[in-house]
Design a protein around this motif. Structure first.
Motif, PDB file in Angstrom:
ATOM      1  N   VAL A  41       0.828  -0.913  -0.079  1.00  0.00           N
ATOM      2  CA  VAL A  41       0.138   0.017  -0.108  1.00  0.00           C
ATOM      3  C   VAL A  41       0.828   1.253   0.036  1.00  0.00           C
ATOM      4  CG1 VAL A  41      -1.769   1.263   1.239  1.00  0.00           C
ATOM      5  CG2 VAL A  41      -2.000  -1.257   1.062  1.00  0.00           C
ATOM      6  N   ASN A  42       0.623   1.829  -1.060  1.00  0.00           N
ATOM      7  CA  ASN A  42       1.343   3.336  -1.175  1.00  0.00           C
ATOM      8  C   ASN A  42       2.989   3.204  -0.929  1.00  0.00           C
ATOM      9  OD1 ASN A  42      -0.808   4.482  -2.154  1.00  0.00           O
ATOM     10  ND2 ASN A  42      -1.468   5.276   0.148  1.00  0.00           N
ATOM     11  N   SER A  43       3.592   2.148  -1.325  1.00  0.00           N
ATOM     12  CA  SER A  43       5.205   1.897  -0.795  1.00  0.00           C
ATOM     13  C   SER A  43       5.708   0.820  -1.934  1.00  0.00           C
ATOM     14  CB  SER A  43       5.009   1.495   0.505  1.00  0.00           C
ATOM     15  OG  SER A  43       6.458   0.944   0.887  1.00  0.00           O
ATOM     16  N   VAL A  44       6.783   1.072  -2.154  1.00  0.00           N
ATOM     17  CA  VAL A  44       7.571  -0.131  -2.853  1.00  0.00           C
ATOM     18  C   VAL A  44       8.647  -0.734  -1.840  1.00  0.00           C
ATOM     19  CG1 VAL A  44       7.059   0.965  -5.208  1.00  0.00           C
ATOM     20  CG2 VAL A  44       9.192   1.885  -3.798  1.00  0.00           C
ATOM     21  N   ALA A  45       8.686  -0.510  -0.677  1.00  0.00           N
ATOM     22  CA  ALA A  45       9.599  -0.884   0.379  1.00  0.00           C
ATOM     23  C   ALA A  45       9.868  -2.276   0.237  1.00  0.00           C
ATOM     24  CB  ALA A  45       9.324  -0.413   1.812  1.00  0.00           C
ATOM     25  N   GLY A  46       8.976  -2.998  -0.070  1.00  0.00           N
ATOM     26  CA  GLY A  46       9.347  -4.449   0.247  1.00  0.00           C
ATOM     27  C   GLY A  46      10.056  -5.077  -0.990  1.00  0.00           C
ATOM     28  N   ILE A  47      10.088  -4.190  -2.311  1.00  0.00           N
ATOM     29  CA  ILE A  47      10.452  -5.011  -3.458  1.00  0.00           C
ATOM     30  C   ILE A  47      11.967  -5.280  -3.893  1.00  0.00           C
ATOM     31  CG2 ILE A  47      10.844  -4.023  -5.917  1.00  0.00           C
ATOM     32  CD1 ILE A  47       8.133  -2.673  -5.683  1.00  0.00           C
ATOM     33  N   VAL A  48      12.766  -4.600  -2.782  1.00  0.00           N
ATOM     34  CA  VAL A  48      14.321  -4.842  -2.888  1.00  0.00           C
ATOM     35  C   VAL A  48      14.348  -6.274  -2.443  1.00  0.00           C
ATOM     36  CG1 VAL A  48      16.408  -4.424  -2.023  1.00  0.00           C
ATOM     37  CG2 VAL A  48      15.025  -2.318  -3.047  1.00  0.00           C
ATOM     38  N   ARG A  49      13.796  -6.616  -1.354  1.00  0.00           N
ATOM     39  CA  ARG A  49      14.023  -7.918  -0.700  1.00  0.00           C
ATOM     40  C   ARG A  49      13.482  -9.146  -1.703  1.00  0.00           C
ATOM     41  NH1 ARG A  49      12.949  -7.976   5.819  1.00  0.00           N
ATOM     42  NH2 ARG A  49      14.303  -6.491   6.440  1.00  0.00           N
ATOM     43  N   ALA A  50      12.248  -8.653  -2.237  1.00  0.00           N
ATOM     44  CA  ALA A  50      11.958  -9.878  -3.062  1.00  0.00           C
ATOM     45  C   ALA A  50      12.673  -9.926  -4.378  1.00  0.00           C
ATOM     46  CB  ALA A  50      10.535  -9.439  -3.611  1.00  0.00           C
ATOM     47  N   HIS A  51      13.097  -8.752  -4.946  1.00  0.00           N
ATOM     48  CA  HIS A  51      14.172  -8.660  -5.839  1.00  0.00           C
ATOM     49  C   HIS A  51      15.373  -9.434  -5.670  1.00  0.00           C
ATOM     50  CE1 HIS A  51      16.139  -7.439  -9.644  1.00  0.00           C
ATOM     51  NE2 HIS A  51      16.889  -6.735  -8.727  1.00  0.00           N
ATOM     52  N   THR A  52      15.870  -9.301  -4.447  1.00  0.00           N
ATOM     53  CA  THR A  52      16.992 -10.085  -4.075  1.00  0.00           C
ATOM     54  C   THR A  52      17.012 -11.439  -4.235  1.00  0.00           C
ATOM     55  OG1 THR A  52      17.924  -7.988  -2.753  1.00  0.00           O
ATOM     56  CG2 THR A  52      18.911 -10.268  -2.168  1.00  0.00           C
ATOM     57  N   ARG A  53      15.796 -11.900  -3.381  1.00  0.00           N
ATOM     58  CA  ARG A  53      15.598 -13.312  -3.416  1.00  0.00           C
ATOM     59  C   ARG A  53      15.544 -13.968  -4.775  1.00  0.00           C
ATOM     60  NH1 ARG A  53      16.739 -17.860  -2.326  1.00  0.00           N
ATOM     61  NH2 ARG A  53      15.596 -19.347  -1.333  1.00  0.00           N
ATOM     62  N   ALA A  54      14.629 -13.159  -5.736  1.00  0.00           N
ATOM     63  CA  ALA A  54      14.516 -13.804  -7.304  1.00  0.00           C
ATOM     64  C   ALA A  54      15.713 -13.875  -7.843  1.00  0.00           C
ATOM     65  CB  ALA A  54      13.434 -12.536  -8.061  1.00  0.00           C
ATOM     66  N   ARG A  55      16.681 -12.942  -7.600  1.00  0.00           N
ATOM     67  CA  ARG A  55      17.986 -12.900  -8.324  1.00  0.00           C
ATOM     68  C   ARG A  55      18.809 -14.255  -7.802  1.00  0.00           C
ATOM     69  NH1 ARG A  55      21.299  -7.321  -8.712  1.00  0.00           N
ATOM     70  NH2 ARG A  55      22.629  -8.971 -10.042  1.00  0.00           N
ATOM     71  N   GLU A  56      18.504 -14.470  -6.601  1.00  0.00           N
ATOM     72  CA  GLU A  56      19.349 -15.784  -5.925  1.00  0.00           C
ATOM     73  C   GLU A  56      18.760 -16.910  -6.358  1.00  0.00           C
ATOM     74  OE1 GLU A  56      20.036 -13.452  -1.492  1.00  0.00           O
ATOM     75  OE2 GLU A  56      18.510 -15.078  -1.858  1.00  0.00           O
ATOM     76  N   LEU A  57      17.338 -16.972  -6.718  1.00  0.00           N
ATOM     77  CA  LEU A  57      16.912 -18.016  -7.317  1.00  0.00           C
ATOM     78  C   LEU A  57      17.460 -18.181  -8.832  1.00  0.00           C
ATOM     79  CD1 LEU A  57      13.139 -18.198  -5.783  1.00  0.00           C
ATOM     80  CD2 LEU A  57      15.206 -19.728  -5.368  1.00  0.00           C
ATOM     81  N   GLY A  58      17.686 -17.025  -9.329  1.00  0.00           N
ATOM     82  CA  GLY A  58      18.268 -17.137 -10.895  1.00  0.00           C
ATOM     83  C   GLY A  58      19.593 -17.635 -10.917  1.00  0.00           C
ATOM     84  N   ARG A  59      20.329 -17.186  -9.845  1.00  0.00           N
ATOM     85  CA  ARG A  59      21.708 -17.779  -9.919  1.00  0.00           C
ATOM     86  C   ARG A  59      21.752 -19.250  -9.844  1.00  0.00           C
ATOM     87  NH1 ARG A  59      22.924 -12.765  -7.190  1.00  0.00           N
ATOM     88  NH2 ARG A  59      22.564 -13.683  -5.139  1.00  0.00           N
ATOM     89  N   ASP A  60      20.831 -19.658  -8.881  1.00  0.00           N
ATOM     90  CA  ASP A  60      20.687 -21.130  -8.745  1.00  0.00           C
ATOM     91  C   ASP A  60      20.365 -21.846  -9.816  1.00  0.00           C
ATOM     92  OD1 ASP A  60      21.411 -20.919  -6.166  1.00  0.00           O
ATOM     93  OD2 ASP A  60      19.506 -20.851  -5.330  1.00  0.00           O
ATOM     94  N   ALA A  61      19.285 -21.207 -10.631  1.00  0.00           N
ATOM     95  CA  ALA A  61      18.935 -21.853 -11.887  1.00  0.00           C
ATOM     96  C   ALA A  61      19.929 -21.860 -12.899  1.00  0.00           C
ATOM     97  CB  ALA A  61      17.618 -20.933 -12.564  1.00  0.00           C
ATOM     98  N   ASP A  62      20.937 -20.703 -12.779  1.00  0.00           N
ATOM     99  CA  ASP A  62      21.780 -21.003 -13.969  1.00  0.00           C
ATOM    100  C   ASP A  62      22.839 -21.927 -13.714  1.00  0.00           C
ATOM    101  OD1 ASP A  62      20.771 -18.529 -15.116  1.00  0.00           O
ATOM    102  OD2 ASP A  62      22.036 -17.187 -13.761  1.00  0.00           O
ATOM    103  N   ASN A  63      23.154 -22.326 -12.399  1.00  0.00           N
ATOM    104  CA  ASN A  63      23.817 -23.358 -12.209  1.00  0.00           C
ATOM    105  C   ASN A  63      23.222 -24.771 -11.852  1.00  0.00           C
ATOM    106  OD1 ASN A  63      26.165 -21.631 -11.463  1.00  0.00           O
ATOM    107  ND2 ASN A  63      25.227 -21.345  -9.544  1.00  0.00           N
ATOM    108  N   GLY A  64      22.019 -24.621 -12.755  1.00  0.00           N
ATOM    109  CA  GLY A  64      21.209 -26.011 -12.813  1.00  0.00           C
ATOM    110  C   GLY A  64      20.663 -26.407 -11.519  1.00  0.00           C
TER     111      GLY A  64
END
Length: 344
Positions: A41-64
């Motif tokens: 609600v009227n905020s983007v404060a939580g997006i960075v944590r979600a983005h960080t986790r998504a990137r971690e999963l992306g790195r795991d996916a790159d490593n199979g």
């Protein structure tokens, strides 16, 4: 088009959402969701944590080692009159406008609040997917504040104003309330959307990543309202249905409106902005009629002539060309120009 949840409410909507942004990301991958929009609600404060986790999963996916998911940055904008919509930027410019709009609303309000009006949306809404929520929609399934927008005529006026101002950007959200009246409600909203000339898009509007968080959500509501949990009554959640849903569940819930479920994936495709596009932009040090690269190259050439008045050796000239190319690749020209202006 695979279903994508476009408006997940996290615990960054204080004392309302009962799940961390990171938990939504992980749960969405378990449900085979290709993307997920976090919208507080009227905020983007939580997006960075979600983005960080998504990137971690992306790195795991790159490593199979596991699935990949894309975070869609968004915000659930609630106006001062109760009108609600989820804003999903299509590109970096739209992300900038969303952030400026939220900052403007926070600057004009007491700390912890955000005062926005329809005029703000009409000013800053270009380039965003605008998912308008039904006027009866609450933040959760509990009968707890803030109250939904009560004026039906005013709500319709807001929707028409946005649709006229931003053709092709506005959709009407169909979201279940799990009260036995959802199908009739979906039919009414679909008819209204057709009359206004905008499409419908399905969303579960989850505030739990998993149904097991129901008790925690009630505890948060009790803290927010300042009452014991056992005295919440109807202000407690009636069930644990407000959780993140898979595509199969959404198709079952929206039987007869399957196209609205698939349109969520289409909206997600258009909302292509990623936080990976953001980088620090150094203040411009350009001279009139000259780019930063051209100015730095000119100054470097002048410095080379000063250092070697009888002509620079080929080795020094090659080294300067190499360093200028590296600086240009990293876009660091403004930094060196600032240093030059300070020490020159």
């Amino acid at each position: 088009m695979p279903f994508v949840e476009l408006s997940a409410l996290t615990n960054f909507t204080f004392l309302t959402g009962a799940s961390h942004p990171e938990e939504y990301i992980v749960r969405a991958t378990e449900l085979d969701m290709p993307a997920l929009a976090v919208a507080d609600v009227n905020s983007v404060a939580g997006i960075v944590r979600a983005h960080t986790r998504a990137r971690e999963l992306g790195r795991d996916a790159d490593n199979g080692g596991g699935p990949r998911i894309r975070l869609i940055p968004a915000a659930r904008v609630v106006l001062a009159d109760g009108f609600q919509l989820t804003c999903l930027p299509r590109d970096r410019a739209a992300w900038g406008r969303l952030c400026r709009m939220l900052s403007q609303g926070q600057l004009r309000a007491p700390k912890g609040e955000c005062h926005l009006h329809l005029s703000d949306l009409l000013t800053w809404g270009e380039g965003m997917e605008l998912l308008v929520l039904p006027r009866h929609q609450r933040l959760t399934l509990a009968e707890a504040g803030p109250a939904p927008m009560g004026d039906a005529a005013r709500w319709r006026g807001h929707v028409r104003s946005l649709a006229d101002r931003f053709p092709g950007q506005v959709s009407l959200c169909l979201a279940p309330c799990y009260d036995g009246q959802d199908h009739a409600r979906f039919r009414r909203l679909a008819t209204l959307a057709e009359r206004i000339g905008i499409p419908t898009v399905a969303s579960g509007l989850p505030f739990l990543h998993h149904g097991a968080r129901r008790r925690l959500a009630d505890t948060l509501t009790a803290i927010r309202l300042g009452v014991p949990v056992d005295r919440l009554g109807r202000r407690a959640l009636p069930n644990n249905e407000g959780r993140l849903r898979s595509e199969a569940e959404m198709l079952r819930i929206f039987r007869g409106h399957e196209a609205a479920v698939h349109r969520a994936g289409e909206v997600a495709t258009r909302a292509a902005f990623s936080l990976d596009e953001l980088r620090y932009d150094y203040p411009s040090e350009n001279a009139p009629g000259e780019t930063a690269s051209q100015r730095l190259a000119r100054l470097a050439e002048a410095g080379l002539g000063w250092r070697y008045p009888e002509g620079a050796p080929e080795k020094a000239r090659a080294q300067m060309a190499h360093e200028l190319a590296l600086i240009g690749k990293l876009r660091y020209e403004p930094y060196f120009l600032t240093v030059h202006d300070i020490v020159a």
